[in-house]
Design a protein around this motif. Structure first.
Motif, PDB file in Angstrom:
ATOM      1  N   ALA A 309      -5.866  -2.832  -7.617  1.00  0.00           N
ATOM      2  CA  ALA A 309      -5.806  -1.807  -8.660  1.00  0.00           C
ATOM      3  C   ALA A 309      -4.424  -1.660  -9.272  1.00  0.00           C
ATOM      4  CB  ALA A 309      -6.270  -0.462  -8.100  1.00  0.00           C
ATOM      5  N   SER A 310      -3.381  -1.831  -8.501  1.00  0.00           N
ATOM      6  CA  SER A 310      -2.025  -1.550  -8.984  1.00  0.00           C
ATOM      7  C   SER A 310      -1.357  -2.731  -9.669  1.00  0.00           C
ATOM      8  CB  SER A 310      -1.144  -1.089  -7.822  1.00  0.00           C
ATOM      9  OG  SER A 310      -1.070  -2.096  -6.829  1.00  0.00           O
ATOM     10  N   THR A 311      -1.977  -3.929  -9.610  1.00  0.00           N
ATOM     11  CA  THR A 311      -1.338  -5.108 -10.200  1.00  0.00           C
ATOM     12  C   THR A 311      -2.253  -5.934 -11.086  1.00  0.00           C
ATOM     13  OG1 THR A 311      -1.904  -6.554  -8.342  1.00  0.00           O
ATOM     14  CG2 THR A 311       0.164  -5.309  -8.173  1.00  0.00           C
ATOM     15  N   ASN A 548      -4.964   3.453 -11.295  1.00  0.00           N
ATOM     16  CA  ASN A 548      -3.509   3.335 -11.130  1.00  0.00           C
ATOM     17  C   ASN A 548      -2.705   4.292 -12.009  1.00  0.00           C
ATOM     18  OD1 ASN A 548      -3.145   2.155 -13.750  1.00  0.00           O
ATOM     19  ND2 ASN A 548      -3.611   0.127 -12.944  1.00  0.00           N
ATOM     20  N   GLU A 640      -7.538   3.738  -4.116  1.00  0.00           N
ATOM     21  CA  GLU A 640      -6.147   3.586  -4.557  1.00  0.00           C
ATOM     22  C   GLU A 640      -5.711   2.122  -4.507  1.00  0.00           C
ATOM     23  OE1 GLU A 640      -7.197   5.679  -2.326  1.00  0.00           O
ATOM     24  OE2 GLU A 640      -6.618   7.713  -2.926  1.00  0.00           O
ATOM     25  N   ASP A 641      -6.405   1.313  -3.692  1.00  0.00           N
ATOM     26  CA  ASP A 641      -5.968  -0.070  -3.471  1.00  0.00           C
ATOM     27  C   ASP A 641      -6.747  -1.091  -4.294  1.00  0.00           C
ATOM     28  OD1 ASP A 641      -4.187   0.768  -1.352  1.00  0.00           O
ATOM     29  OD2 ASP A 641      -5.966   1.008  -0.097  1.00  0.00           O
TER      30      ASP A 641
END
Length: 710
Positions: A309-311, A548, A640-641
């Motif tokens: 999710a964050s990248t 994110n 979140e991940d």
């Protein structure tokens, strides 16, 4: 007087003789001078040219680079195989009878028809040559006619050279797919095929020396995207040949340079779980009765994506139907190729995850919620959720005609209330774009969809990505211009048995006013129906942006390029597309609402007993209706991940068709067993993907990345 005449004749004869002698001596002098020039003055130059005419260059193909997952597990490697080749120059010097006998004898040894051997020996460009079968390399080196030859046959050729003149058996490397955890990943990895004459000409014009007529190049997946790194650099062996073109001696060698290793963000263990669950859900639905049509679900295709999710990095990506990537190794048959493109077989070459385009259904609603909450609506807005809303002369229904009274956006997402969002779409159309001919009318819902990247390619490092479609006013006008002749001709002709009443009526209406963006178009758009289509990858990226905090990433499969000696040549960093500029309060509201979908909404029945308090899954289900087909089922979910998306075409409702598969993937990602969570059992050590790269040893070994200590 007679004596005087005789003396004159004698004198003339002597003159003629002197002239002839002078001419002869002049010619001899000229010839001598020329010979002196050629042999003495220019001797070395011509000697070099003569020598060069007896030297031929043979290409030595490099070993292609490896492809590994984020933990260093091999996804694509090379294996040794016996390859039988024939020397064309020697065959050309044989009598027809001897040539036919040699081809027959060789064919018997390698179990191959002589006619097929002949076809492989033809140079591309020669009369009768068939692209993909003919030889595109140097005519002075042995031409491969068969690979994966049995060892017994290869040894027979080596041990009986007198029976097989000009036939060479040697070990060469070809692509191999180790399939850790039983994965397929064909659409991500791609395949190879021989270089074409056009590609070779282009490479020569650009000065690219890394390919030659005998090269194989990437055609799909990361094999194509990172081909320049994986292919390596060919070597060259110079050999002396006699006047008949037969090799006499080695002159010099330039060793081939192996290709670089591609480290991907794929995790083989997660990929294995995703592929298995997608296949299982499809098989389950094919055995399940569709209550609408009264027959089993077709479940003709599907896709699943796991994204960081964050990248935006791709952890796993699967498509069905798929194919065996090794089918391309050594050349594919016409029958195999026909199946890969066959619609009856489900077009296995099509990567549904990033090339397939489908109506998103209710998974579209969170983006519509963002558009509404940033354009006049608020979390306190209350609208009715009746079983149907009248739009013109037609009622637009909820799924299964359910009604939930007066609710807010959060509850509308939880129960997936269509009629709630119909009213939102109607409001914007009536207040901002009630003129159906105005192609430039403002539409906040369309603008928000485009803000999330729909209707454009995500920029993933895989070739052939589809762009999806946001069916706004401009698209509808353009579509009318391109299709009006077809539909007007259809409407003007008498209706035949091949044209249904619906299609015939639609053709008539389209011909008259097909460019108009009417209220039903806006209503359908608000719930992800109508002409809007997305790829599973686009949907995963959109949900990652919610997860994110509002950043849209370009998805990436490649993580690093590593040289054969273990040196990191290039790290492939995540690429930020843009910040969406959405208020945090809006994203937080949607996030909380999607948690409600998992705990008390349309996904809750598939997550019973799941430790949702420890692994907070947010989800949205969707069932997209497609004319003439069964519904397409979607579930888009995230933490979140990770983001996990799965869809099945003609599979039924979203949670009904994919819910169990989605749950199984989340269990693998976090190490969930029943109601217990044990990170030590997670598919990826440490639960989240490693930031560092695998460790490349000096002995050629590849070890998992070193994890940072907490």
């Amino acid at each position: 007087m007679a004596a005087s005449t005789a003396q004159g004749a004698s004198h003339r004869s002597r003159l003629r003789l002197i002239v002839i002698q002078t001419l002869v001596f002049s010619l001899l002098a000229t010839l001598g001078a020329r010979l002196y020039y050629l042999q003495v003055i220019s001797g070395e130059e011509y000697q070099g040219q003569a020598a060069s005419q007896s030297v031929r260059e043979i290409v030595v193909q490099p070993q292609r680079g490896l492809i590994v997952d984020a933990m260093g597990r091999p996804l694509v490697t090379n294996r040794l195989t016996w390859v039988v080749s024939l020397d064309r120059t020697l065959l050309g010097r044989m009598s027809d009878e001897d040539r036919v006998e040699l081809l027959r004898r060789t064919g018997r040894a390698i179990d191959m028809r002589p006619r097929r051997i002949e076809a492989r020996l033809l140079l591309c460009g020669d009369e009768g040559a068939v692209a993909g079968t003919c030889w595109n390399g140097s005519p002075y080196q042995p031409v491969p006619v068969a690979q994966d030859v049995g060892e017994a046959a290869a040894l027979r050729i080596l041990e009986q050279p007198e029976d097989f003149p000009g036939v060479v058996a040697e070990r060469q490397t070809v692509r191999q797919y180790p399939a850790p955890y039983g994965i397929n990943a064909a659409h991500v990895l791609g395949y190879l095929s021989p270089i074409t004459s056009e590609e070779l000409d282009a490479a020569e014009l650009s000065g690219d020396s890394s390919v030659n007529g005998a090269s194989v190049v990437g055609r799909a997946g990361v094999e194509k995207e990172y081909d320049q790194w994986l292919r390596g650099q060919p070597g060259y062996q110079q050999v002396a040949v006699d006047s008949k073109g037969r090799v006499r001696d080695d002159v010099s060698d330039l060793e081939a340079q192996p290709g670089d290793t591609l480290v991907t963000s794929i995790d083989a263990q997660v990929q294995g779980v995703v592929e298995a669950q997608l296949a299982k859900m499809i098989q389950t639905q094919r055995a399940t009765r569709d209550p609408v049509t009264g027959r089993n679900f077709e479940a003709d295709s599907g896709a699943a994506v796991v994204m960081e999710a964050s990248t935006g990095r791709i952890v796993a990506m699967a498509s069905q139907p798929t194919y065996d990537p090794s089918v391309w190794v050594g050349g594919i048959t016409d029958q195999q190729l026909t199946r890969l493109y066959s619609e009856a077989a489900g077009t296995p070459l099509l990567a549904r995850s990033f090339q397939g385009q489908f109506a998103p259904g209710s998974t579209w609603k969170p983006f519509m919620t963002v558009g509404a909450l940033t354009n006049g609506y608020s979390p306190d807005t209350i609208l009715g959720c009746p079983s149907a809303v009248q739009v013109g002369n037609r009622p637009f229904h909820n799924h299964e005609s359910g009604a939930y009274g007066s609710i807010d956006f959060a509850r509308a997402l939880e129960v997936s209330c269509n009629t709630f969002f119909y009213q939102v779409g109607m409001h914007f159309w009536q207040t901002l774009g009630s003129d159906p001919d105005d192609v430039d009318a403002k539409d906040p819902l369309v603008e928000e969809a485009e803000n999330f990247g729909f209707g454009e390619q995500t920029g993933i490092d895989l070739p052939g990505e589809a762009s999806g479609r946001v069916a706004d006013r401009h698209w509808k006008r353009d579509y009318y211009e391109s299709m009006k002749d077809y539909y007007c001709d259809l409407a003007d002709a008498p209706q035949d048995e091949k044209t249904s009443d619906f299609v015939y009526k639609f053709a008539g209406e389209f011909c008259v006013e097909g460019w108009k963006y009417k209220l039903p178009d806006a209503v359908n758009f608000s719930i992800g129906q109508g002409d809007t289509i997305v790829t599973p990858l686009q949907l995963a990226r959109g949900y990652a942006a919610i997860a994110n905090g509002g950043t849209l990433w370009q998805p990436r499969v490649g993580k690093a390029i590593v040289s054969p000696d273990g040196e990191v040549i290039r790290e492939i960093e995540p690429q930020k597309e843009r910040d969406l500029g959405i208020p945090k309060s809006v994203l937080d509201y949607v996030d909380q609402a999607l948690q409600g979908v998992s705990t008390r909404g349309t996904m809750a029945w598939k997550l019973g007993g799941f430790p949702i308090d420890q692994v907070k899954i947010r989800a949205k289900t969707g069932s997209a209706e497609v004319y003439g087909k069964q519904s397409t089922g979607w579930v888009a979910s995230y933490t979140e991940d990770y983001v996990v998306v799965m869809m099945i075409s003609q599979g039924g409702t979203g949670s009904g068709s994919t819910g169990e598969g989605i749950r199984a993937i989340w269990e693998a990602l976090y190490g969930v067993d029943g109601e217990q969570v044990d990170p030590a059992d997670a598919a990826i050590p440490g639960v989240t993907p490693p930031a560092s790269l695998p460790i490349f040893g000096e002995d050629g070994s590849i070890l998992p990345p070193a994890r940072d200590k907490d």
